[in-house]
Design a protein around this motif. Structure first.
Motif, PDB file in Angstrom:
ATOM      1  N   MET A   1      26.696 -19.568  61.896  1.00 56.21           N
ATOM      2  CA  MET A   1      27.335 -18.359  61.363  1.00 56.21           C
ATOM      3  C   MET A   1      28.852 -18.512  61.411  1.00 56.21           C
ATOM      4  SD  MET A   1      25.086 -16.083  60.452  1.00 56.21           S
ATOM      5  CE  MET A   1      25.972 -14.547  60.532  1.00 56.21           C
ATOM      6  N   PRO A   2      29.522 -18.193  60.308  1.00 55.30           N
ATOM      7  CA  PRO A   2      30.990 -18.272  60.323  1.00 55.30           C
ATOM      8  C   PRO A   2      31.578 -17.221  61.256  1.00 55.30           C
ATOM      9  CG  PRO A   2      30.215 -17.252  58.294  1.00 55.30           C
ATOM     10  CD  PRO A   2      28.999 -17.761  59.015  1.00 55.30           C
ATOM     11  N   GLU A  21      39.806 -16.213  60.268  1.00 50.20           N
ATOM     12  CA  GLU A  21      38.727 -17.163  60.543  1.00 50.20           C
ATOM     13  C   GLU A  21      39.092 -17.978  61.774  1.00 50.20           C
ATOM     14  OE1 GLU A  21      37.441 -19.498  57.095  1.00 50.20           O
ATOM     15  OE2 GLU A  21      38.558 -18.085  55.838  1.00 50.20           O
ATOM     16  N   LEU A  22      38.233 -17.946  62.790  1.00 53.64           N
ATOM     17  CA  LEU A  22      38.473 -18.718  64.005  1.00 53.64           C
ATOM     18  C   LEU A  22      38.376 -20.217  63.757  1.00 53.64           C
ATOM     19  CD1 LEU A  22      36.590 -16.784  66.840  1.00 53.64           C
ATOM     20  CD2 LEU A  22      39.035 -17.300  66.757  1.00 53.64           C
ATOM     21  N   ASP A  23      37.402 -20.640  62.990  1.00 53.90           N
ATOM     22  CA  ASP A  23      37.140 -22.065  62.796  1.00 53.90           C
ATOM     23  C   ASP A  23      37.711 -22.522  61.461  1.00 53.90           C
ATOM     24  OD1 ASP A  23      35.559 -22.169  65.222  1.00 53.90           O
ATOM     25  OD2 ASP A  23      34.073 -21.019  64.102  1.00 53.90           O
ATOM     26  N   GLY A  24      39.016 -22.478  61.372  1.00 46.89           N
ATOM     27  CA  GLY A  24      39.677 -22.824  60.123  1.00 46.89           C
ATOM     28  C   GLY A  24      40.411 -24.148  60.190  1.00 46.89           C
ATOM     29  N   ASP A  38      56.816 -13.491  60.195  1.00 43.21           N
ATOM     30  CA  ASP A  38      55.952 -14.299  59.335  1.00 43.21           C
ATOM     31  C   ASP A  38      55.934 -15.752  59.812  1.00 43.21           C
ATOM     32  OD1 ASP A  38      55.613 -12.036  57.796  1.00 43.21           O
ATOM     33  OD2 ASP A  38      56.712 -12.781  56.062  1.00 43.21           O
ATOM     34  N   HIS A  39      57.122 -16.272  60.120  1.00 43.56           N
ATOM     35  CA  HIS A  39      57.260 -17.656  60.585  1.00 43.56           C
ATOM     36  C   HIS A  39      56.470 -17.870  61.879  1.00 43.56           C
ATOM     37  CE1 HIS A  39      58.985 -21.529  61.400  1.00 43.56           C
ATOM     38  NE2 HIS A  39      59.830 -21.103  62.329  1.00 43.56           N
ATOM     39  N   MET A  40      56.526 -16.909  62.794  1.00 41.14           N
ATOM     40  CA  MET A  40      55.796 -17.021  64.053  1.00 41.14           C
ATOM     41  C   MET A  40      54.282 -16.990  63.822  1.00 41.14           C
ATOM     42  SD  MET A  40      58.104 -17.444  66.325  1.00 41.14           S
ATOM     43  CE  MET A  40      58.921 -18.341  65.007  1.00 41.14           C
ATOM     44  N   LEU A  41      53.824 -16.104  62.944  1.00 44.12           N
ATOM     45  CA  LEU A  41      52.398 -15.992  62.666  1.00 44.12           C
ATOM     46  C   LEU A  41      51.869 -17.215  61.919  1.00 44.12           C
ATOM     47  CD1 LEU A  41      52.294 -12.213  61.730  1.00 44.12           C
ATOM     48  CD2 LEU A  41      51.274 -13.263  63.769  1.00 44.12           C
ATOM     49  N   GLU A  42      52.688 -17.791  61.063  1.00 47.16           N
ATOM     50  CA  GLU A  42      52.297 -19.028  60.380  1.00 47.16           C
ATOM     51  C   GLU A  42      52.123 -20.155  61.395  1.00 47.16           C
ATOM     52  OE1 GLU A  42      55.496 -19.388  57.601  1.00 47.16           O
ATOM     53  OE2 GLU A  42      54.688 -17.836  56.272  1.00 47.16           O
ATOM     54  N   GLY A  43      53.025 -20.226  62.374  1.00 49.52           N
ATOM     55  CA  GLY A  43      52.893 -21.225  63.430  1.00 49.52           C
ATOM     56  C   GLY A  43      51.662 -20.995  64.284  1.00 49.52           C
ATOM     57  N   PHE A  44      51.369 -19.728  64.569  1.00 49.87           N
ATOM     58  CA  PHE A  44      50.162 -19.370  65.317  1.00 49.87           C
ATOM     59  C   PHE A  44      48.916 -19.857  64.586  1.00 49.87           C
ATOM     60  CE2 PHE A  44      46.744 -16.130  65.397  1.00 49.87           C
ATOM     61  CZ  PHE A  44      46.299 -16.301  66.695  1.00 49.87           C
ATOM     62  N   ALA A  45      48.834 -19.579  63.296  1.00 49.62           N
ATOM     63  CA  ALA A  45      47.676 -20.004  62.507  1.00 49.62           C
ATOM     64  C   ALA A  45      47.570 -21.529  62.454  1.00 49.62           C
ATOM     65  CB  ALA A  45      47.764 -19.430  61.093  1.00 49.62           C
ATOM     66  N   LYS A  46      48.680 -22.191  62.201  1.00 50.60           N
ATOM     67  CA  LYS A  46      48.680 -23.651  62.053  1.00 50.60           C
ATOM     68  C   LYS A  46      48.245 -24.353  63.339  1.00 50.60           C
ATOM     69  CE  LYS A  46      50.002 -25.924  59.073  1.00 50.60           C
ATOM     70  NZ  LYS A  46      49.255 -26.601  57.985  1.00 50.60           N
ATOM     71  N   HIS A  47      48.812 -23.952  64.458  1.00 54.38           N
ATOM     72  CA  HIS A  47      48.568 -24.664  65.710  1.00 54.38           C
ATOM     73  C   HIS A  47      47.280 -24.233  66.413  1.00 54.38           C
ATOM     74  CE1 HIS A  47      52.242 -27.005  65.610  1.00 54.38           C
ATOM     75  NE2 HIS A  47      52.805 -25.938  65.078  1.00 54.38           N
ATOM     76  N   GLY A  48      46.709 -23.101  65.996  1.00 45.19           N
ATOM     77  CA  GLY A  48      45.414 -22.688  66.527  1.00 45.19           C
ATOM     78  C   GLY A  48      44.263 -23.063  65.615  1.00 45.19           C
ATOM     79  N   ASN A  53      44.786 -14.536  56.284  1.00 40.44           N
ATOM     80  CA  ASN A  53      45.370 -13.920  55.098  1.00 40.44           C
ATOM     81  C   ASN A  53      45.784 -12.519  55.522  1.00 40.44           C
ATOM     82  OD1 ASN A  53      45.939 -12.746  52.568  1.00 40.44           O
ATOM     83  ND2 ASN A  53      44.557 -14.199  51.568  1.00 40.44           N
ATOM     84  N   LEU A  54      47.082 -12.298  55.657  1.00 43.63           N
ATOM     85  CA  LEU A  54      47.603 -11.062  56.234  1.00 43.63           C
ATOM     86  C   LEU A  54      48.649 -10.435  55.333  1.00 43.63           C
ATOM     87  CD1 LEU A  54      48.038  -9.109  58.719  1.00 43.63           C
ATOM     88  CD2 LEU A  54      49.757 -10.753  59.506  1.00 43.63           C
ATOM     89  N   ASN A  55      48.453  -9.151  55.051  1.00 38.71           N
ATOM     90  CA  ASN A  55      49.443  -8.393  54.286  1.00 38.71           C
ATOM     91  C   ASN A  55      49.741  -7.101  55.027  1.00 38.71           C
ATOM     92  OD1 ASN A  55      50.056  -6.218  51.938  1.00 38.71           O
ATOM     93  ND2 ASN A  55      50.877  -8.234  51.434  1.00 38.71           N
ATOM     94  N   VAL A  56      51.017  -6.858  55.275  1.00 36.84           N
ATOM     95  CA  VAL A  56      51.428  -5.672  56.018  1.00 36.84           C
ATOM     96  C   VAL A  56      52.513  -4.935  55.237  1.00 36.84           C
ATOM     97  CG1 VAL A  56      52.324  -4.784  58.199  1.00 36.84           C
ATOM     98  CG2 VAL A  56      51.022  -6.928  58.178  1.00 36.84           C
ATOM     99  N   ASN A  57      52.283  -3.654  55.012  1.00 28.18           N
ATOM    100  CA  ASN A  57      53.313  -2.767  54.471  1.00 28.18           C
ATOM    101  C   ASN A  57      53.624  -1.748  55.557  1.00 28.18           C
ATOM    102  OD1 ASN A  57      53.698  -3.683  51.687  1.00 28.18           O
ATOM    103  ND2 ASN A  57      51.552  -3.115  51.442  1.00 28.18           N
TER     104      ASN A  57
END
Length: 195
Positions: A1-2, A21-24, A38-48, A53-57
């Motif tokens: 299961m994903p 997605e945890l297993d990305g 944004d830069h911090m969250l991109e690093g979080f995604a890349k290194h984890g 896919n995040l959109n915030v208003n």
């Protein structure tokens, strides 16, 4: 299961949409309206190795507080949902991460009991358009929304950009470790039988 989750949260202050997605493979599309965040969250995604896919208003005309805090709430909720019943996960994860002159320790326990220990000091009020006091608020929101015990400690460092980035990357590596599975675990890694 994903192991993935979609979370939407809309208030008078923010409107947030997240697919996590945890297993990305560390692929992310992120827009919070705050470039450094944004830069911090991109690093979080890349290194984890998380796909995000995040959109915030958010009400950035007020300040960055609601946008950052509410993003932490949504991300924590997504992590919790993606983990499901937590069967087979290692539960604990840690990382000591170097970034130039900075050294950051992060440890995670996906116990279901929220708690944040945050040991860091900043020498500037902002990095880019992100208030440095919001770093702790972000991790606090994640820990309580996800139900995780989270420790972040700056062991050394002088550059505020490096310190914050080290935190996000160390958290990513520790969380990836804790959410990983182990074939030796047949069920829940707890003497209580549940997390």
């Amino acid at each position: 299961m994903p192991r993935e989750a979609k979370v939407n949260r809309k208030t008078k202050e923010t409107n947030i949409s997240l697919k996590f997605e945890l297993d990305g493979r560390g692929i992310s599309v992120i827009d919070t309206g705050i470039g450094f965040f944004d830069h911090m969250l991109e690093g979080f995604a890349k290194h984890g190795f998380f796909n995000m896919n995040l959109n915030v208003n958010g009400d950035l005309a007020v300040d960055c507080h609601h946008t950052i805090e509410d993003t932490g709430i949504v991300l924590g909720d997504a992590i919790k949902k993606a983990l499901g019943d937590k069967k087979g996960i290692r539960r604990f994860g840690s990382c000591i991460l170097p970034m130039d002159e900075t050294l950051v320790l992060c440890a995670v326990d996906l116990s279901g009991r929220p708690y944040l220990v945050f040991d860091a000091e900043f020498t500037t009020d902002r990095v880019g358009y992100m208030d440095t006091e919001m770093v702790k608020e972000f991790f606090y929101a994640i820990s309580y929304s996800a139900g995780m015990n989270l420790h972040i400690k700056v062991l050394s460092g002088t550059n505020n950009h490096h310190i914050i980035e080290g935190m996000f990357k160390a958290f990513a590596r520790a969380l990836d470790d804790a959410t990983g599975t182990d074939k030796r675990i047949s069920g829940i890694l707890s003497t209580k039988g549940s997390l």
